[in-house]
Design a protein around this motif. Structure first.
Motif, PDB file in Angstrom:
ATOM      1  N   GLY A 130       2.957   1.221  -3.513  1.00  0.00           N
ATOM      2  CA  GLY A 130       1.951   1.489  -4.538  1.00  0.00           C
ATOM      3  C   GLY A 130       1.084   2.647  -4.104  1.00  0.00           C
ATOM      4  O   GLY A 130       1.531   3.796  -4.047  1.00  0.00           O
ATOM      5  N   ARG A 131      -0.154   2.356  -3.741  1.00  0.00           N
ATOM      6  CA  ARG A 131      -1.034   3.380  -3.187  1.00  0.00           C
ATOM      7  C   ARG A 131      -2.145   2.699  -2.410  1.00  0.00           C
ATOM      8  O   ARG A 131      -2.429   1.521  -2.638  1.00  0.00           O
ATOM      9  CB  ARG A 131      -1.635   4.255  -4.291  1.00  0.00           C
ATOM     10  CG  ARG A 131      -2.593   3.509  -5.208  1.00  0.00           C
ATOM     11  CD  ARG A 131      -3.240   4.453  -6.196  1.00  0.00           C
ATOM     12  NE  ARG A 131      -4.241   3.756  -7.000  1.00  0.00           N
ATOM     13  CZ  ARG A 131      -4.998   4.355  -7.921  1.00  0.00           C
ATOM     14  NH1 ARG A 131      -4.832   5.644  -8.157  1.00  0.00           N
ATOM     15  NH2 ARG A 131      -5.886   3.664  -8.599  1.00  0.00           N
ATOM     16  N   TYR A 132      -2.774   3.462  -1.524  1.00  0.00           N
ATOM     17  CA  TYR A 132      -3.898   2.930  -0.754  1.00  0.00           C
ATOM     18  C   TYR A 132      -5.201   3.240  -1.480  1.00  0.00           C
ATOM     19  O   TYR A 132      -5.876   2.343  -1.973  1.00  0.00           O
ATOM     20  CB  TYR A 132      -3.892   3.520   0.655  1.00  0.00           C
ATOM     21  CG  TYR A 132      -5.087   3.113   1.491  1.00  0.00           C
ATOM     22  CD1 TYR A 132      -5.437   1.775   1.636  1.00  0.00           C
ATOM     23  CD2 TYR A 132      -5.863   4.071   2.131  1.00  0.00           C
ATOM     24  CE1 TYR A 132      -6.532   1.398   2.390  1.00  0.00           C
ATOM     25  CE2 TYR A 132      -6.957   3.706   2.902  1.00  0.00           C
ATOM     26  CZ  TYR A 132      -7.291   2.378   3.026  1.00  0.00           C
ATOM     27  OH  TYR A 132      -8.383   2.017   3.784  1.00  0.00           O
ATOM     28  N   ARG A 133      -5.565   4.503  -1.610  1.00  0.00           N
ATOM     29  CA  ARG A 133      -6.772   4.888  -2.331  1.00  0.00           C
ATOM     30  C   ARG A 133      -6.442   5.809  -3.505  1.00  0.00           C
ATOM     31  O   ARG A 133      -6.581   5.439  -4.652  1.00  0.00           O
ATOM     32  CB  ARG A 133      -7.769   5.564  -1.380  1.00  0.00           C
ATOM     33  CG  ARG A 133      -8.419   4.582  -0.397  1.00  0.00           C
ATOM     34  CD  ARG A 133      -9.366   5.303   0.545  1.00  0.00           C
ATOM     35  NE  ARG A 133     -10.029   4.362   1.458  1.00  0.00           N
ATOM     36  CZ  ARG A 133     -10.572   4.700   2.610  1.00  0.00           C
ATOM     37  NH1 ARG A 133     -10.539   5.962   3.012  1.00  0.00           N
ATOM     38  NH2 ARG A 133     -11.155   3.794   3.367  1.00  0.00           N
ATOM     39  N   ASP A 134      -5.973   6.998  -3.176  1.00  0.00           N
ATOM     40  CA  ASP A 134      -5.700   7.987  -4.219  1.00  0.00           C
ATOM     41  C   ASP A 134      -4.239   7.934  -4.650  1.00  0.00           C
ATOM     42  O   ASP A 134      -3.366   7.504  -3.891  1.00  0.00           O
ATOM     43  CB  ASP A 134      -6.043   9.391  -3.717  1.00  0.00           C
ATOM     44  CG  ASP A 134      -7.516   9.516  -3.332  1.00  0.00           C
ATOM     45  OD1 ASP A 134      -8.350   8.899  -4.042  1.00  0.00           O
ATOM     46  OD2 ASP A 134      -7.816  10.194  -2.339  1.00  0.00           O
ATOM     47  N   ASP A 135      -3.981   8.414  -5.856  1.00  0.00           N
ATOM     48  CA  ASP A 135      -2.622   8.413  -6.384  1.00  0.00           C
ATOM     49  C   ASP A 135      -1.748   9.363  -5.578  1.00  0.00           C
ATOM     50  O   ASP A 135      -2.184  10.449  -5.178  1.00  0.00           O
ATOM     51  CB  ASP A 135      -2.633   8.823  -7.855  1.00  0.00           C
ATOM     52  CG  ASP A 135      -1.301   8.541  -8.526  1.00  0.00           C
ATOM     53  OD1 ASP A 135      -0.616   7.591  -8.102  1.00  0.00           O
ATOM     54  OD2 ASP A 135      -0.945   9.277  -9.458  1.00  0.00           O
ATOM     55  N   ARG A 136      -0.516   8.959  -5.340  1.00  0.00           N
ATOM     56  CA  ARG A 136       0.464   9.769  -4.624  1.00  0.00           C
ATOM     57  C   ARG A 136       1.835   9.177  -4.902  1.00  0.00           C
ATOM     58  O   ARG A 136       1.949   8.091  -5.470  1.00  0.00           O
ATOM     59  CB  ARG A 136       0.166   9.788  -3.126  1.00  0.00           C
ATOM     60  CG  ARG A 136       0.048   8.392  -2.520  1.00  0.00           C
ATOM     61  CD  ARG A 136       0.378   8.395  -1.056  1.00  0.00           C
ATOM     62  NE  ARG A 136       0.066   7.127  -0.416  1.00  0.00           N
ATOM     63  CZ  ARG A 136       0.726   5.995  -0.587  1.00  0.00           C
ATOM     64  NH1 ARG A 136       1.750   5.944  -1.435  1.00  0.00           N
ATOM     65  NH2 ARG A 136       0.376   4.890   0.058  1.00  0.00           N
ATOM     66  N   PRO A 137       2.913   9.890  -4.510  1.00  0.00           N
ATOM     67  CA  PRO A 137       4.258   9.350  -4.745  1.00  0.00           C
ATOM     68  C   PRO A 137       4.471   8.030  -3.986  1.00  0.00           C
ATOM     69  O   PRO A 137       3.824   7.777  -2.970  1.00  0.00           O
ATOM     70  CB  PRO A 137       5.182  10.445  -4.201  1.00  0.00           C
ATOM     71  CG  PRO A 137       4.355  11.686  -4.210  1.00  0.00           C
ATOM     72  CD  PRO A 137       2.952  11.242  -3.933  1.00  0.00           C
ATOM     73  N   PRO A 138       5.390   7.185  -4.459  1.00  0.00           N
ATOM     74  CA  PRO A 138       5.721   5.954  -3.732  1.00  0.00           C
ATOM     75  C   PRO A 138       6.644   6.261  -2.556  1.00  0.00           C
ATOM     76  O   PRO A 138       7.389   7.234  -2.573  1.00  0.00           O
ATOM     77  CB  PRO A 138       6.444   5.114  -4.795  1.00  0.00           C
ATOM     78  CG  PRO A 138       7.085   6.136  -5.693  1.00  0.00           C
ATOM     79  CD  PRO A 138       6.137   7.294  -5.737  1.00  0.00           C
ATOM     80  N   GLU A 174      -1.702  14.652   2.903  1.00  0.00           N
ATOM     81  CA  GLU A 174      -2.551  15.683   2.311  1.00  0.00           C
ATOM     82  C   GLU A 174      -2.545  16.953   3.160  1.00  0.00           C
ATOM     83  O   GLU A 174      -2.505  18.058   2.621  1.00  0.00           O
ATOM     84  CB  GLU A 174      -3.980  15.153   2.158  1.00  0.00           C
ATOM     85  CG  GLU A 174      -4.963  16.149   1.555  1.00  0.00           C
ATOM     86  CD  GLU A 174      -4.530  16.713   0.216  1.00  0.00           C
ATOM     87  OE1 GLU A 174      -4.863  17.882  -0.055  1.00  0.00           O
ATOM     88  OE2 GLU A 174      -3.859  15.999  -0.560  1.00  0.00           O
ATOM     89  N   ASP A 191      -2.134   8.671   4.491  1.00  0.00           N
ATOM     90  CA  ASP A 191      -2.517   9.502   3.346  1.00  0.00           C
ATOM     91  C   ASP A 191      -3.088  10.841   3.800  1.00  0.00           C
ATOM     92  O   ASP A 191      -2.821  11.881   3.186  1.00  0.00           O
ATOM     93  CB  ASP A 191      -3.532   8.763   2.476  1.00  0.00           C
ATOM     94  CG  ASP A 191      -2.895   7.691   1.604  1.00  0.00           C
ATOM     95  OD1 ASP A 191      -1.664   7.492   1.711  1.00  0.00           O
ATOM     96  OD2 ASP A 191      -3.622   7.040   0.829  1.00  0.00           O
ATOM     97  N   GLU A 209       0.824  -1.208   0.000  1.00  0.00           N
ATOM     98  CA  GLU A 209       0.000   0.000   0.000  1.00  0.00           C
ATOM     99  C   GLU A 209       0.860   1.261   0.000  1.00  0.00           C
ATOM    100  O   GLU A 209       0.460   2.309  -0.530  1.00  0.00           O
ATOM    101  CB  GLU A 209      -0.916   0.021   1.231  1.00  0.00           C
ATOM    102  CG  GLU A 209      -1.853  -1.159   1.378  1.00  0.00           C
ATOM    103  CD  GLU A 209      -3.073  -1.099   0.473  1.00  0.00           C
ATOM    104  OE1 GLU A 209      -2.978  -0.493  -0.600  1.00  0.00           O
ATOM    105  OE2 GLU A 209      -4.109  -1.657   0.857  1.00  0.00           O
TER     106      GLU A 209
END
Length: 217
Positions: free
Chosen positions: A66-74, A189, A185, A63
């Protein structure tokens, strides 16, 4: 603790354990916030477990990379048990109790975080990993089954699931993993919004300064 019937009773046991675990939400919030600060600052998460707990630990690292829900840097997160060549070589040469500890010494740096998952809280290789992490200045978090247990005692912080079956403990651990990811996340944000706000403030200040200079001319 309530004794539940088989099959449908599994759902009842899960509901009972989840209701009790909800009171620990503040811990997963704190871990997610801290992890966001560590990883966004260039640190790393190391994670490990045995059997089903290995799958849960690997779920967490997936997670984050990759990502959990929304796109973001690794972000840097390594499931130590996933490197089969290293784990089997270390087990062969140094013994099973060293399979994670030796990798912690190799990859862990002061300020990093080691997450250890164990339904029993008594796995010798995880206890050795916790010792190696603390010696290296790596913070140790443990997700375990019922308290008290040795891994809880050997960690900086722990979350213990009160449930009578291994399956239910593992299921609550997955819930905890997702709660940590949600907090992670959200912290990223908040930091991004703060940075954007600071940028707008700096631009406004520069604009006001230029306006004042023009008036003086």
């Amino acid at each position: 603790m309530t004794v539940h019937p088989p099959v449908v009773g599994h759902c009842d046991e899960l509901l009972e354990a989840l209701g009790a675990f909800r009171a620990s939400a503040h811990v997963t919030q704190r871990w997610g916030d801290r992890l966001a600060a560590v990883l966004s600052g260039g640190g790393r998460l190391l994670a490990a477990g045995n059997g089903g707990s290995a799958a849960q630990a690997q779920h967490l690292t997936a997670e984050l990379v990759g990502r959990y829900r929304d796109d973001r840097p690794p972000f840097s997160a390594i499931a130590l048990h996933a490197d089969t060549s290293s784990t089997t070589a270390i087990a062969n040469d140094y013994g099973v109790d060293e399979v994670f500890a030796r990798q912690v010494r190799a990859h862990g740096r002061e300020g990093d975080v080691l997450m250890l998952l164990s339904t029993s809280g008594a796995s010798a290789n995880l206890l050795s990993a916790a010792d190696a992490a603390r010696a290296a200045g790596v913070r140790v978090w443990a997700l375990t089954g019922c308290a008290p247990n040795p891994l809880m005692a050997g960690s900086d912080e722990s979350l213990c699931v009160e449930a009578s079956s291994t399956a239910t403990v593992q299921e609550i651990h997955l819930v905890a993993v997702h709660m940590i990811c949600a907090a992670f996340d959200a912290a990223l944000e908040r930091a991004a919004r703060g940075a954007r706000g600071a940028g707008r403030g700096a631009r406004s200040a520069r604009g006001a300064g230029r306006a004042a200079q023009r008036k003086r001319r």
